[in-house]
Design a protein around this motif. Structure first.
Motif, PDB file in Angstrom:
ATOM      1  N   ARG A   7      -1.335  -1.938  -8.671  1.00  0.00           N
ATOM      2  CA  ARG A   7      -0.685  -2.727  -7.352  1.00  0.00           C
ATOM      3  C   ARG A   7      -1.052  -1.574  -6.131  1.00  0.00           C
ATOM      4  O   ARG A   7      -0.905  -0.415  -6.377  1.00  0.00           O
ATOM      5  N   LEU A   9       0.139  -0.065  -2.805  1.00  0.00           N
ATOM      6  CA  LEU A   9       1.461  -0.066  -2.379  1.00  0.00           C
ATOM      7  C   LEU A   9       1.624   0.025  -0.863  1.00  0.00           C
ATOM      8  O   LEU A   9       2.418  -0.173  -0.357  1.00  0.00           O
ATOM      9  N   GLY A  10       0.520   0.379  -0.405  1.00  0.00           N
ATOM     10  CA  GLY A  10       0.470   0.478   1.355  1.00  0.00           C
ATOM     11  C   GLY A  10      -0.879   1.253   1.689  1.00  0.00           C
ATOM     12  O   GLY A  10      -1.545   1.808   1.170  1.00  0.00           O
ATOM     13  N   GLN A  12      -2.031   4.640   3.236  1.00  0.00           N
ATOM     14  CA  GLN A  12      -2.180   6.074   2.885  1.00  0.00           C
ATOM     15  C   GLN A  12      -2.685   6.761   4.062  1.00  0.00           C
ATOM     16  O   GLN A  12      -2.009   7.812   4.525  1.00  0.00           O
ATOM     17  N   LEU A  59       6.269   7.387   2.826  1.00  0.00           N
ATOM     18  CA  LEU A  59       5.414   6.303   3.159  1.00  0.00           C
ATOM     19  C   LEU A  59       4.735   6.806   4.699  1.00  0.00           C
ATOM     20  O   LEU A  59       3.995   5.851   5.216  1.00  0.00           O
ATOM     21  N   TRP A  88      -2.708   3.681  -1.155  1.00  0.00           N
ATOM     22  CA  TRP A  88      -1.905   4.026  -2.143  1.00  0.00           C
ATOM     23  C   TRP A  88      -2.104   2.976  -3.167  1.00  0.00           C
ATOM     24  O   TRP A  88      -1.856   1.999  -3.085  1.00  0.00           O
ATOM     25  N   ASP A  90      -0.636   2.480  -7.442  1.00  0.00           N
ATOM     26  CA  ASP A  90       0.268   3.007  -8.528  1.00  0.00           C
ATOM     27  C   ASP A  90      -0.452   3.472  -9.710  1.00  0.00           C
ATOM     28  O   ASP A  90       0.281   4.311 -10.610  1.00  0.00           O
ATOM     29  N   VAL A 149       6.317   7.991  -3.518  1.00  0.00           N
ATOM     30  CA  VAL A 149       5.979   6.591  -2.687  1.00  0.00           C
ATOM     31  C   VAL A 149       6.202   5.427  -3.797  1.00  0.00           C
ATOM     32  O   VAL A 149       6.423   4.535  -3.234  1.00  0.00           O
ATOM     33  N   GLN A 150       5.794   5.449  -4.916  1.00  0.00           N
ATOM     34  CA  GLN A 150       5.934   4.629  -5.813  1.00  0.00           C
ATOM     35  C   GLN A 150       7.443   4.081  -5.848  1.00  0.00           C
ATOM     36  O   GLN A 150       7.911   2.744  -5.822  1.00  0.00           O
ATOM     37  N   PHE A 153       8.339   2.273  -2.593  1.00  0.00           N
ATOM     38  CA  PHE A 153       7.836   0.810  -2.589  1.00  0.00           C
ATOM     39  C   PHE A 153       8.587   0.068  -3.166  1.00  0.00           C
ATOM     40  O   PHE A 153       8.880  -0.895  -2.822  1.00  0.00           O
ATOM     41  N   SER A 156      11.689  -0.831  -1.293  1.00  0.00           N
ATOM     42  CA  SER A 156      11.259  -1.885  -0.004  1.00  0.00           C
ATOM     43  C   SER A 156      11.147  -3.309  -0.461  1.00  0.00           C
ATOM     44  O   SER A 156      11.396  -3.906   0.155  1.00  0.00           O
ATOM     45  N   ARG A 157      11.024  -3.493  -1.766  1.00  0.00           N
ATOM     46  CA  ARG A 157      10.908  -5.013  -2.213  1.00  0.00           C
ATOM     47  C   ARG A 157      11.973  -5.605  -2.431  1.00  0.00           C
ATOM     48  O   ARG A 157      12.791  -5.655  -2.772  1.00  0.00           O
TER      49      ARG A 157
END
Length: 157
Positions: A7, A9-10, A12, A59, A88, A90, A149-150, A153, A156-157
């Motif tokens: 995935r 994630l956002g 970086q 993040l 980012w 995973d 970070v993982q 993430f 935040s879901r």
């Protein structure tokens, strides 16, 4: 199509380049208020950069302010001025293997340590005959997300 084994994630980082990173620092750090947290220099990558950040916690986003060590040599980190974006991921190894199987072209060097200490790999801006899928003019850095970070993430879901 097979299930994607990774995935994104956002964001970086973004990396911007100029002939003079001092001018970039005046804008991004002195004027806009980003925090300068480090520097990186690599003869092999022809880059001298300041590392700035915006945001807090796992993040936060890096803004790399880059200038070439030698403007006549490649890579030309100042052309284009928006040099690359970093995402980012995973599971970097799974992402690279899966994407390569589907014809994504990567830059030479494979998975390696990046300036911030994370494992990275770059998707080439252009496809080729052997690997026709590229970044459509954009260099894309895939960055192995560390556990914090993982976890952020997932929360935040």
């Amino acid at each position: 199509m097979a299930a994607r084994p990774f995935r994104i994630l956002g964001l970086q980082q973004i990396a911007v380049g100029a002939l003079d990173k001092g001018a970039l620092r005046r804008l991004w750090v002195d004027t806009l208020g980003l925090e300068r947290v480090g520097e990186f220099r690599s003869e092999r990558e022809n880059v001298d950069e300041d590392i700035a950040v915006v945001g807090d916690g796992p993040l936060r986003v890096e803004v790399d302010l880059m200038q070439p060590i030698d403007a006549a040599k490649s890579p030309r980190v100042h052309e284009p001025a928006l040099n690359h974006v970093g995402l980012w991921v995973d599971d970097l190894a799974a992402a690279v293997a899966w994407l390569a199987e589907r014809g994504v072209r990567f830059t030479p060097g494979g998975i390696r340590k990046g300036a911030a200490g994370y494992d990275v790999c770059f998707i080439h801006p252009k496809g080729s005959a052997d690997a026709p899928i590229g970044g459509e003019g954009v260099l894309i850095e895939l960055v192995q997300a560390p556990p914090e970070v993982q976890q952020a993430f997932a929360r935040s879901r």
